[in-house]
Design a protein around this motif. Structure first.
Motif, PDB file in Angstrom:
ATOM      1  N   GLN A  93       0.828  -1.207   0.000  1.00  0.00           N
ATOM      2  CA  GLN A  93       0.000   0.000   0.000  1.00  0.00           C
ATOM      3  C   GLN A  93       0.864   1.260   0.000  1.00  0.00           C
ATOM      4  N   ILE A  96       2.197   1.833  -3.488  1.00  0.00           N
ATOM      5  CA  ILE A  96       1.140   2.330  -4.382  1.00  0.00           C
ATOM      6  C   ILE A  96       0.911   3.815  -4.143  1.00  0.00           C
ATOM      7  N   GLU A  97       0.843   4.195  -2.881  1.00  0.00           N
ATOM      8  CA  GLU A  97       0.585   5.594  -2.540  1.00  0.00           C
ATOM      9  C   GLU A  97       1.767   6.494  -2.914  1.00  0.00           C
ATOM     10  N   HIS A 101       2.488   7.920 -10.685  1.00  0.00           N
ATOM     11  CA  HIS A 101       1.598   7.693 -11.824  1.00  0.00           C
ATOM     12  C   HIS A 101       0.701   6.491 -11.556  1.00  0.00           C
ATOM     13  N   PRO A 102      -0.303   6.264 -12.401  1.00  0.00           N
ATOM     14  CA  PRO A 102      -1.105   5.049 -12.257  1.00  0.00           C
ATOM     15  C   PRO A 102      -0.211   3.818 -12.197  1.00  0.00           C
ATOM     16  N   GLN A 126      -8.364   4.290  -2.824  1.00  0.00           N
ATOM     17  CA  GLN A 126      -7.438   4.634  -3.901  1.00  0.00           C
ATOM     18  C   GLN A 126      -8.028   4.295  -5.263  1.00  0.00           C
ATOM     19  N   ARG A 129      -6.040   4.479  -8.707  1.00  0.00           N
ATOM     20  CA  ARG A 129      -4.585   4.530  -8.521  1.00  0.00           C
ATOM     21  C   ARG A 129      -3.906   3.331  -9.169  1.00  0.00           C
ATOM     22  N   ALA A 225      -7.057   4.265 -16.262  1.00  0.00           N
ATOM     23  CA  ALA A 225      -6.957   5.493 -15.470  1.00  0.00           C
ATOM     24  C   ALA A 225      -8.052   6.482 -15.851  1.00  0.00           C
TER      25      ALA A 225
END
Length: 228
Positions: A93, A96-97, A101-102, A126, A129, A225
């Motif tokens: 996580q 990812i955060e 970018h995607p 998210q 994301r 996205a």
């Protein structure tokens, strides 16, 4: 690229052709073989690499890709030998955060299960994301006491394009279990004959088939996205 369609890869099938077959199932066109970290439209994507139990060593395809892809993020843990769901999921996580970018998740073995848990927890936080996931040789935590903390495995469809690639003779996860994962997650299922655990021990270093499949996912990233 969803709906758990099956793509069987024969040993004689060029990796590029395998990626094209997978992408065309969803009416999409995979990126060119020289892909290095951008989607086909030129839109940037962030690749997040999620190793499995005991991490991926220097010759592993995940490690080689991490060096090749500009801006790739790799999940790091203090303890790769004693896996526990909470810290593993939290690390995914955080990656990812942190991605600018995607995200396309590139996971192997227990990293696949960890990634799906992370997606489940981030489902309402998210949105958009994550643009895609390549889930390779997923582990079967139901059969190994060491991985018990990762059960039950989430069975909800993933809200983005995904590919599950698994070997017909993986010693750590029966092919029928990998197929069941793909069906429940709504993933394209790529069955790779006699590829072991798709790691260094089974002779997979660069793994060109996986690289081509990653390129196919990258072509879908902008679509995912924009739709979120």
């Amino acid at each position: 690229m969803s709906g758990a369609c099956l793509v069987t890869i024969n040993p004689s099938t060029p990796p590029r052709h395998a990626a094209i077959a997978a992408a065309q199932r969803n009416g999409q066109r995979p990126v060119q073989p020289g892909w290095r970290g951008e989607a086909e439209t030129g839109a940037p994507v962030s690749v997040v690499i999620v190793p499995g139990w005991r991490n991926s060593g220097p010759g592993h395809w995940q490690s080689l890709w991490a060096e090749r892809i500009a801006g790739a993020l790799r999940v790091e843990l203090e303890d790769w030998l004693q896996p526990h769901r909470s810290p593993w999921v939290a690390s995914v996580q955080e990656a990812i955060e942190a991605a600018p970018h995607p995200v396309i998740l590139v996971a192997h073995s227990l990293g696949c299960i960890t990634s799906v848990h992370a997606v489940e927890q981030l489902r309402n936080q998210q949105s958009g994301r994550i643009a895609g996931a390549l889930l390779v040789a997923p582990a079967d935590p139901e059969r190994r006491a060491l991985f018990e903390d990762f059960t039950p495995v989430p069975a909800n469809p993933l809200p983005f394009a995904s590919i599950v690639a698994a070997s017909s003779n993986d010693p750590y996860c029966p092919i029928r279990m990998a197929s069941a994962y793909a069906k429940s997650w709504g993933s394209t299922f790529v069955r790779v004959p006699s590829a072991g655990h798709i790691n260094v021990e089974s002779g997979h270093g660069e793994w060109p088939l996986g690289w081509a499949l990653l390129g196919a996912l990258a072509s879908l990233a902008p679509v995912q996205a924009q739709a979120a």
